[in-house]
Design a protein around this motif. Structure first.
Motif, PDB file in Angstrom:
ATOM      1  N   PRO A  74      34.905  36.325  37.870  1.00  0.00           N
ATOM      2  CA  PRO A  74      33.947  37.724  37.408  1.00  0.00           C
ATOM      3  C   PRO A  74      33.695  37.736  35.801  1.00  0.00           C
ATOM      4  CG  PRO A  74      36.380  38.298  38.073  1.00  0.00           C
ATOM      5  CD  PRO A  74      36.404  37.108  37.963  1.00  0.00           C
ATOM      6  N   SER A  75      32.866  38.296  36.138  1.00  0.00           N
ATOM      7  CA  SER A  75      30.922  38.064  34.900  1.00  0.00           C
ATOM      8  C   SER A  75      31.036  39.418  34.825  1.00  0.00           C
ATOM      9  CB  SER A  75      30.395  37.335  35.238  1.00  0.00           C
ATOM     10  OG  SER A  75      29.364  36.871  34.391  1.00  0.00           O
ATOM     11  N   ARG A  76      31.001  39.600  33.808  1.00  0.00           N
ATOM     12  CA  ARG A  76      29.829  40.956  32.678  1.00  0.00           C
ATOM     13  C   ARG A  76      28.803  40.067  32.278  1.00  0.00           C
ATOM     14  NH1 ARG A  76      33.524  45.189  33.207  1.00  0.00           N
ATOM     15  NH2 ARG A  76      35.330  44.526  32.889  1.00  0.00           N
ATOM     16  N   ASP A  77      28.207  39.240  33.053  1.00  0.00           N
ATOM     17  CA  ASP A  77      26.822  38.925  32.264  1.00  0.00           C
ATOM     18  C   ASP A  77      25.738  39.408  32.501  1.00  0.00           C
ATOM     19  OD1 ASP A  77      24.867  37.480  31.121  1.00  0.00           O
ATOM     20  OD2 ASP A  77      25.225  35.222  31.089  1.00  0.00           O
ATOM     21  N   MET A 125      24.854  40.255  36.312  1.00  0.00           N
ATOM     22  CA  MET A 125      25.068  40.882  37.730  1.00  0.00           C
ATOM     23  C   MET A 125      23.215  41.358  37.878  1.00  0.00           C
ATOM     24  SD  MET A 125      26.922  43.320  35.338  1.00  0.00           S
ATOM     25  CE  MET A 125      28.452  43.196  33.799  1.00  0.00           C
TER      26      MET A 125
END
Length: 62
Positions: free
Chosen positions: A38-41, A45
């Motif tokens: 998972p990425s929050r960049d 997204m």
């Protein structure tokens, strides 16, 4: 410990897998995109959103 691919007992040579075959199956899943970190960049997204929209456009109902 059991193999995460097939559930058999893991082998010390290929731990946590039971065999090289299961290790290769797992590697193939990573390389094929079945697994993802998972990425929050925000850019990641946005890219994912664009890819999902493009996929939806290619799957137009007949």
């Amino acid at each position: 410990m059991t193999c995460p691919i097939c559930g058999k007992k893991s082998d010390s040579k290929t731990r946590p897998f039971c065999s090289k075959r299961c290790a290769d199956i797992d590697l193939g899943k990573w390389m094929g995109g079945d697994y993802a970190v998972p990425s929050r960049d925000p850019e990641d997204m946005e890219r994912a959103w664009e890819e999902a929209e493009a996929q939806k456009a290619r799957e137009k109902p007949h």
